[in-house]
Design a protein around this motif. Structure first.
Motif, short mmCIF file in Angstrom:
data_model
loop_
_atom_site.label_atom_id
_atom_site.label_comp_id
_atom_site.label_asym_id
_atom_site.label_seq_id
_atom_site.Cartn_x
_atom_site.Cartn_y
_atom_site.Cartn_z
N CYS A 291 0.86 -1.18 0.00
CA CYS A 291 0.00 0.00 0.00
C CYS A 291 0.90 1.23 0.00
N PRO A 292 1.43 1.61 -1.18
CA PRO A 292 2.38 2.72 -1.21
C PRO A 292 1.75 4.10 -1.04
N SER A 293 0.42 4.20 -1.21
CA SER A 293 -0.21 5.52 -1.10
C SER A 293 -1.61 5.38 -0.51
N THR A 294 -2.11 6.53 -0.01
CA THR A 294 -3.44 6.55 0.57
C THR A 294 -4.10 7.89 0.32
N HIS A 295 -5.41 7.87 0.24
CA HIS A 295 -6.20 9.10 0.24
C HIS A 295 -6.82 9.31 1.61
N SER A 296 -6.52 8.44 2.55
CA SER A 296 -6.98 8.58 3.93
C SER A 296 -5.99 9.49 4.64
N ALA A 297 -6.25 10.76 4.60
CA ALA A 297 -5.31 11.75 5.13
C ALA A 297 -5.19 11.67 6.65
N PRO A 298 -4.00 11.94 7.15
CA PRO A 298 -3.87 12.07 8.60
C PRO A 298 -4.64 13.31 9.07
N VAL A 299 -5.01 13.31 10.33
CA VAL A 299 -5.79 14.42 10.89
C VAL A 299 -4.86 15.32 11.70
N LEU A 300 -4.94 16.61 11.44
CA LEU A 300 -4.14 17.57 12.21
C LEU A 300 -4.47 17.46 13.69
N GLY A 301 -3.46 17.54 14.50
CA GLY A 301 -3.67 17.48 15.95
C GLY A 301 -2.43 16.98 16.64
N ALA A 302 -2.59 16.72 17.92
CA ALA A 302 -1.45 16.34 18.76
C ALA A 302 -0.80 15.03 18.34
N ASP A 303 -1.56 14.12 17.74
CA ASP A 303 -0.98 12.82 17.40
C ASP A 303 -0.61 12.69 15.91
N LEU A 304 -0.40 13.82 15.24
CA LEU A 304 -0.04 13.78 13.81
C LEU A 304 1.23 12.95 13.58
N GLU A 305 2.24 13.15 14.42
CA GLU A 305 3.50 12.39 14.26
C GLU A 305 3.25 10.89 14.40
N LYS A 306 2.40 10.52 15.34
CA LYS A 306 2.05 9.10 15.54
C LYS A 306 1.36 8.54 14.29
N GLN A 307 0.50 9.36 13.67
CA GLN A 307 -0.18 8.92 12.45
C GLN A 307 0.83 8.70 11.33
N TRP A 308 1.80 9.61 11.20
CA TRP A 308 2.84 9.43 10.17
C TRP A 308 3.62 8.16 10.42
N GLU A 309 3.94 7.88 11.69
CA GLU A 309 4.66 6.65 12.03
C GLU A 309 3.82 5.43 11.65
N GLY A 310 2.52 5.51 11.87
CA GLY A 310 1.63 4.42 11.47
C GLY A 310 1.65 4.20 9.96
N PHE A 311 1.67 5.30 9.21
CA PHE A 311 1.76 5.19 7.74
C PHE A 311 3.04 4.47 7.35
N GLN A 312 4.15 4.80 8.02
CA GLN A 312 5.41 4.12 7.71
C GLN A 312 5.32 2.64 8.03
#
Length: 135
Positions: free
Chosen positions: A79-100
């Motif tokens: 799954c190299p890409s997504t249209h399920s955007a991360p949500v701005l907020g305190a856990d944005l970095e955690k969401q990016w880590e999840g994407f990785q």
């Protein structure tokens, strides 16, 4: 017949590429209605018909990044890409880590938080309440 195949090779870059670099994926948005009822089963069927890559559009079925990655691995999908955007907020970095963790390299820009779409509300009604534009 051989001449026709040779002509196709010169006309189409997809046919000219070795099989290892010619990757065709499926945007899961195209099967979103089916996935609402059988997320894992539809993902397995997508893999069974030969897709090797998918692009998510409606989230990850409330799965953790590790669980979603395990599901991809089980079905030999990437799954190299997504249209399920991360949500701005305190856990944005955690969401990016999840994407990785899930193998996602490309995403939409982070979006402001939105209320979930209420059952029975049309997309237009939802967008009017949660956007800066009228639908």
């Amino acid at each position: 017949m051989a001449g026709g195949a040779l002509a196709l090779t010169h006309l189409s870059p997809v046919f000219a590429q070795p099989a290892s670099t010619a990757r065709i994926g499926l945007a899961l948005y195209t099967v979103r209605d089916l996935m609402e009822h059988d997320f894992e089963g539809i993902l397995a069927k997508v893999a069974a018909i030969g897709y090797q890559e998918v692009e998510t559009a409606n989230g990850f079925n409330n799965m953790s990044p590790k669980a979603f990655r395990a599901l991809l691995d089980k079905n030999k999908l990437k799954c190299p890409s997504t249209h399920s955007a991360p949500v701005l907020g305190a856990d944005l970095e955690k969401q990016w880590e999840g994407f990785q963790t899930m193998g996602i390299q490309y995403s939409r820009e982070p979006a402001p938080p939105r209320a979930p779409r209420p059952p029975g509300a049309s997309l237009g009604q939802y967008m009017n309440r949660n956007s800066f534009f009228e639908v």
